[in-house]
Design a protein around this motif. Structure first.
Motif, PDB file in Angstrom:
ATOM      1  N   VAL A  35       0.717  -1.222   0.014  1.00 18.69           N
ATOM      2  CA  VAL A  35      -0.070   0.030   0.197  1.00 18.69           C
ATOM      3  C   VAL A  35       0.845   1.485   0.039  1.00 18.69           C
ATOM      4  N   SER A  36       2.051   1.330   0.886  1.00 17.93           N
ATOM      5  CA  SER A  36       2.670   2.353   0.991  1.00 17.93           C
ATOM      6  C   SER A  36       3.687   2.658  -0.210  1.00 17.93           C
ATOM      7  N   ILE A  37       4.438   1.817  -0.835  1.00 20.19           N
ATOM      8  CA  ILE A  37       5.606   1.923  -1.814  1.00 20.19           C
ATOM      9  C   ILE A  37       5.159   1.165  -2.992  1.00 20.19           C
ATOM     10  N   GLY A  38       4.120   0.305  -3.081  1.00 22.76           N
ATOM     11  CA  GLY A  38       3.792  -0.325  -4.323  1.00 22.76           C
ATOM     12  C   GLY A  38       4.234  -1.816  -4.358  1.00 22.76           C
ATOM     13  N   TYR A  39       3.696  -2.634  -5.160  1.00 18.85           N
ATOM     14  CA  TYR A  39       3.968  -4.065  -5.279  1.00 18.85           C
ATOM     15  C   TYR A  39       5.347  -4.234  -5.682  1.00 18.85           C
ATOM     16  N   GLY A  40       5.832  -3.421  -6.394  1.00 18.80           N
ATOM     17  CA  GLY A  40       6.965  -3.695  -7.251  1.00 18.80           C
ATOM     18  C   GLY A  40       8.357  -3.682  -6.164  1.00 18.80           C
ATOM     19  N   ALA A  41       8.151  -2.565  -5.233  1.00 15.90           N
ATOM     20  CA  ALA A  41       9.206  -2.459  -4.270  1.00 15.90           C
ATOM     21  C   ALA A  41       8.898  -3.437  -3.149  1.00 15.90           C
ATOM     22  N   ALA A  42       7.608  -3.654  -2.661  1.00 21.14           N
ATOM     23  CA  ALA A  42       7.411  -4.352  -1.603  1.00 21.14           C
ATOM     24  C   ALA A  42       7.884  -5.834  -1.686  1.00 21.14           C
ATOM     25  N   LEU A  43       7.852  -6.420  -2.944  1.00 20.56           N
ATOM     26  CA  LEU A  43       8.170  -7.870  -3.112  1.00 20.56           C
ATOM     27  C   LEU A  43       9.787  -8.200  -2.860  1.00 20.56           C
ATOM     28  N   PRO A  44      10.521  -7.493  -3.595  1.00 19.14           N
ATOM     29  CA  PRO A  44      12.066  -7.859  -3.367  1.00 19.14           C
ATOM     30  C   PRO A  44      12.156  -7.445  -1.576  1.00 19.14           C
ATOM     31  N   ILE A  45      11.662  -6.487  -1.148  1.00 16.18           N
ATOM     32  CA  ILE A  45      12.302  -6.139   0.291  1.00 16.18           C
ATOM     33  C   ILE A  45      11.628  -7.373   1.214  1.00 16.18           C
ATOM     34  N   VAL A  46      10.449  -7.820   0.984  1.00 19.47           N
ATOM     35  CA  VAL A  46       9.983  -9.096   1.839  1.00 19.47           C
ATOM     36  C   VAL A  46      10.674 -10.374   1.536  1.00 19.47           C
ATOM     37  N   LEU A  47      11.303 -10.483   0.309  1.00 22.16           N
ATOM     38  CA  LEU A  47      12.044 -11.917   0.131  1.00 22.16           C
ATOM     39  C   LEU A  47      13.367 -11.691   0.653  1.00 22.16           C
ATOM     40  N   VAL A  48      14.022 -10.614   0.444  1.00 24.18           N
ATOM     41  CA  VAL A  48      15.344 -10.547   1.438  1.00 24.18           C
ATOM     42  C   VAL A  48      15.038 -10.783   2.687  1.00 24.18           C
ATOM     43  N   LEU A  49      14.195  -9.936   3.293  1.00 24.69           N
ATOM     44  CA  LEU A  49      13.784 -10.117   4.585  1.00 24.69           C
ATOM     45  C   LEU A  49      13.494 -11.455   5.024  1.00 24.69           C
ATOM     46  N   GLY A  50      12.759 -12.149   4.415  1.00 25.95           N
ATOM     47  CA  GLY A  50      12.476 -13.585   4.631  1.00 25.95           C
ATOM     48  C   GLY A  50      13.895 -14.557   4.440  1.00 25.95           C
ATOM     49  N   PHE A  51      14.461 -14.277   3.433  1.00 23.54           N
ATOM     50  CA  PHE A  51      15.731 -15.237   3.489  1.00 23.54           C
ATOM     51  C   PHE A  51      16.753 -14.675   4.741  1.00 23.54           C
ATOM     52  N   THR A  52      17.001 -13.526   4.936  1.00 21.68           N
ATOM     53  CA  THR A  52      17.514 -13.303   6.348  1.00 21.68           C
ATOM     54  C   THR A  52      16.839 -14.079   7.627  1.00 21.68           C
ATOM     55  N   VAL A  53      15.837 -13.848   7.351  1.00 17.92           N
ATOM     56  CA  VAL A  53      15.221 -14.426   8.861  1.00 17.92           C
ATOM     57  C   VAL A  53      15.282 -15.833   8.638  1.00 17.92           C
ATOM     58  N   LEU A  54      14.996 -16.570   7.636  1.00 22.67           N
ATOM     59  CA  LEU A  54      15.163 -18.010   7.419  1.00 22.67           C
ATOM     60  C   LEU A  54      16.462 -18.509   7.864  1.00 22.67           C
ATOM     61  N   ARG A  55      17.479 -17.911   7.250  1.00 23.13           N
ATOM     62  CA  ARG A  55      18.814 -18.255   7.443  1.00 23.13           C
ATOM     63  C   ARG A  55      19.252 -17.871   8.925  1.00 23.13           C
ATOM     64  N   GLN A  56      18.745 -16.782   9.536  1.00 23.60           N
ATOM     65  CA  GLN A  56      19.107 -16.904  10.771  1.00 23.60           C
ATOM     66  C   GLN A  56      18.639 -17.910  11.784  1.00 23.60           C
TER      67      GLN A  56
ATOM     68  N   TRP B 282       4.858  -8.724 -10.434  1.00 25.55           N
ATOM     69  CA  TRP B 282       6.192  -7.574 -10.568  1.00 25.55           C
ATOM     70  C   TRP B 282       6.516  -7.005 -11.678  1.00 25.55           C
ATOM     71  N   ARG B 283       6.493  -7.595 -12.817  1.00 27.88           N
ATOM     72  CA  ARG B 283       6.816  -7.143 -14.241  1.00 27.88           C
ATOM     73  C   ARG B 283       5.482  -6.471 -14.484  1.00 27.88           C
ATOM     74  N   ARG B 284       4.324  -6.570 -14.398  1.00 28.04           N
ATOM     75  CA  ARG B 284       3.277  -5.852 -14.742  1.00 28.04           C
ATOM     76  C   ARG B 284       3.170  -4.634 -13.858  1.00 28.04           C
ATOM     77  N   TRP B 285       3.589  -4.556 -12.717  1.00 27.79           N
ATOM     78  CA  TRP B 285       3.500  -3.345 -11.853  1.00 27.79           C
ATOM     79  C   TRP B 285       4.363  -2.465 -12.456  1.00 27.79           C
ATOM     80  N   PHE B 286       5.573  -2.732 -12.858  1.00 26.96           N
ATOM     81  CA  PHE B 286       6.457  -1.822 -13.472  1.00 26.96           C
ATOM     82  C   PHE B 286       6.168  -1.520 -14.734  1.00 26.96           C
ATOM     83  N   GLN B 287       5.335  -1.975 -15.543  1.00 28.27           N
ATOM     84  CA  GLN B 287       4.629  -1.581 -16.887  1.00 28.27           C
ATOM     85  C   GLN B 287       3.420  -0.575 -16.580  1.00 28.27           C
ATOM     86  N   GLN B 288       2.787  -0.523 -15.569  1.00 32.16           N
ATOM     87  CA  GLN B 288       1.833   0.015 -15.351  1.00 32.16           C
ATOM     88  C   GLN B 288       2.466   1.502 -14.741  1.00 32.16           C
TER      89      GLN B 288
END
Length: 422
Positions: free
Chosen positions: A84-105, A416-422
């Motif tokens: 909602v705050s920054i858009g789908y295209g920016a939210a997805l990479p941030i959450v994936l990186v956070l998810g990888f970091t948390v799972l690795r920890q 994610w690609r559709r978000w950038f196209q729009q």
């Protein structure tokens, strides 16, 4: 949650006291690590690690699985907020990186628990395997088509709904049936009677001039003038008569009149101590009140057949297709029993949304699940033909309810690609 033994609440300490294991979470993790070492063929020589108790292994797995579930719920909440705050295209990479970091920890905390775990070869080997596994899991999650839907606001309307407005002001008269609404305007009736009298007077003058033209030939000159005056007054009388007819509103027998939204006394009217009518215009308490021109008397439509108008944000409307399935939420029916399919999609954005939908906060400020990326986003109307509703259930007209449009499965990468196209 206080009795849940999988997290450090009261239930955790009760289970720890009952089993006699003082540090239950760490012991469970240690049992998992020892079992993993045995499977990998790197069994420790310590007698204490020879045979971990099976119930500790089961507890450790259940505890870690529950913690991952909680982290997943938190991650989804963070993703929804960022979307909602920054858009789908920016939210997805941030959450994936956070998810990888948390799972690795989490894995590091698991395999590094216990004595000399940080020196264990299988701990380093297992950490590398898990890193690769997490990356592969993220890749699969990104590329594999997943179910996709969008939650929007909808308005349940009678089939064939049309509004009834007053084309002229009038005083509400008592009405015994719902198919006939009668109003009155004494000023308009006086004008209509005066116009009728004026026509009769001019016709009498014209008739007299025709009788007296033999004795007074000059009267023949005023006959065309009188005829023009009669024609003009007749036109005026027809206009007044039409306005009087418009004060009576008839409703077809196969239709039903649905009340409009309630009207409340405004602050200015309260201060002045004067107001015309409140509630709905056709309430018995409003008999004798003056209803102004353009007043919404209500809406007419089918008594029992319903359609739904969905209001879809601009960034989602391109995915909507005729025939797509829609599921509605309504407290009076079991979940999933109220369904429909998209029947039409408006070509132009909505100019003015219904008051009920605006009041519910669906157009840009939905407090529960806002799919729009900004306040005031342009919306399109999508009409849905309702299905799977019990014949004994008649949905209330003008009911605002959440609806979920189900789209074909698509991958996170394509979205994610559709978000950038729009």
């Amino acid at each position: 949650n206080t009795v849940n033994p999988l997290l450090r609440y009261d239930g955790y300490y009760i289970l720890s006291d009952v089993t006699g294991v003082p540090n239950l979470a760490d012991e469970g993790n240690l049992a998992i690590r020892r079992t993993w070492s045995n499977w990998c063929g790197t069994r420790s020589e310590s007698p204490a690690s020879a045979s971990p108790q099976k119930w500790l292994v089961a507890y450790g797995i259940a505890s870690n699985a529950y913690r991952l579930f909680v982290l997943g719920v938190i991650g989804w909440a963070v993703f929804s907020f960022l979307k909602v705050s920054i858009g789908y295209g920016a939210a997805l990479p941030i959450v994936l990186v956070l998810g990888f970091t948390v799972l690795r920890q989490r894995w590091a905390n698991l395999v590094m628990s216990g004595p000399r775990a940080h020196q264990s070869h299988d701990a380093r080997w297992g950490g590398g395997i898990l890193s690769v596994a997490i990356l592969l899991g993220i890749l699969v999650l990104t590329l594999v088509p997943l179910p996709h839907s969008v939650r929007v606001g909808s308005l349940i309307r009678p089939l064939g709904e049309r509004p009834i407005y007053l084309s002229t002001a009038g005083i509400l008269l008592p009405h015994e049936t719902e198919t006939q609404v009668r109003l009155d305007d004494w000023r308009l009736r006086i004008k209509e009677l005066a116009s009728r009298g004026r026509i009769a007077e001019l016709e009498s003058e014209l008739a007299a001039s025709r009788v007296d033209r033999i004795d007074h030939p000059s009267l023949s000159l005023i006959q065309p003038i009188l005829a023009d005056q009669i024609a003009s007054e007749q036109e005026n009388h027809r206009t007044l008569a039409n306005r009087l007819d418009q004060l009576s509103v008839s409703i077809a027998p196969q239709e039903k009149l649905f009340a409009p939204p309630l009207r409340h006394v405004s602050r200015q009217e309260q201060i002045a101590g004067r107001w015309g009518w409140t509630g709905t215009p056709l309430q018995p308490a409003n008999v004798g009140a003056t209803l102004g021109e353009g007043t919404l008397l209500g809406r007419v439509g089918s008594p029992d057949r319903r359609v739904a108008s969905l209001y879809v944000p601009e960034h989602t409307i391109d995915e909507v297709r005729i025939g797509q399935s829609v599921i509605f939420g309504y407290g009076g029916l079991p979940r999933g029993s109220m369904r429909g399919r998209v029947a039409s999609i408006s070509a132009d954005p909505v100019d003015s949304a219904p008051e009920e939908v605006l009041a519910a906060g669906w157009l840009g400020s939905d407090p529960i699940d806002r799919d729009s990326t900004m306040v005031g986003t342009v919306h399109y109307e999508v009409v849905v033909a309702l299905e799977s509703v019990s014949s004994k259930t008649t949905l209330p007209a003008r009911l605002v309810t959440p609806a979920r449009i189900r789209f074909p499965a698509s991958s996170l990468w394509s979205r994610w690609r559709r978000w950038f196209q729009q």
